[in-house]
Design an enzyme around this catalytic site. Structure first.
Site, PDB file in Angstrom:
ATOM      1  N   MET A   1      41.983  44.116  35.381  1.00 54.69           N
ATOM      2  CA  MET A   1      41.473  45.464  35.454  1.00 54.69           C
ATOM      3  C   MET A   1      39.962  45.438  35.578  1.00 54.69           C
ATOM      4  O   MET A   1      39.307  44.524  35.097  1.00 54.69           O
ATOM      5  CB  MET A   1      41.840  46.221  34.185  1.00 54.69           C
ATOM      6  N   CYS A   2      39.438  46.465  36.172  1.00 53.24           N
ATOM      7  CA  CYS A   2      37.984  46.587  36.249  1.00 53.24           C
ATOM      8  C   CYS A   2      37.618  48.069  36.215  1.00 53.24           C
ATOM      9  O   CYS A   2      38.451  48.932  36.421  1.00 53.24           O
ATOM     10  CB  CYS A   2      37.446  45.929  37.512  1.00 53.24           C
TER      11      CYS A   2
END
Length: 72
Positions: free
Chosen positions: A1-2
């Site tokens: 995730m970012c």
């Protein structure tokens, strides 16, 4: 995730880095592997700071001082 954050300040004499740093701290729960900031300064020059680890470890005061520009 970012997590990705962007900012454009109306006053070109102000620095965007402090607000960008705060937004990365708030997004940090989405990914704790690495962090980076790119700012855009005078005449479109880009300044970057990136590294592996937590936001508090990647961005030292000296590295933040080098991130000029009102956009990031």
């Amino acid at each position: 995730m970012c997590g990705i954050s962007a900012l454009l300040l109306a006053d070109s004499s102000q620095a965007a880095v402090s607000e960008l740093l705060e937004s990365l701290g708030l997004l940090q729960h989405r990914g704790q592997d690495a962090a980076g900031i790119v700012t855009c300064g005078h005449k479109g020059r880009l300044f970057q700071c990136k590294g592996n680890g937590m936001v508090r470890d990647v961005f030292t005061p000296q590295r933040l001082m080098a991130l000029a520009g009102n956009m990031g």
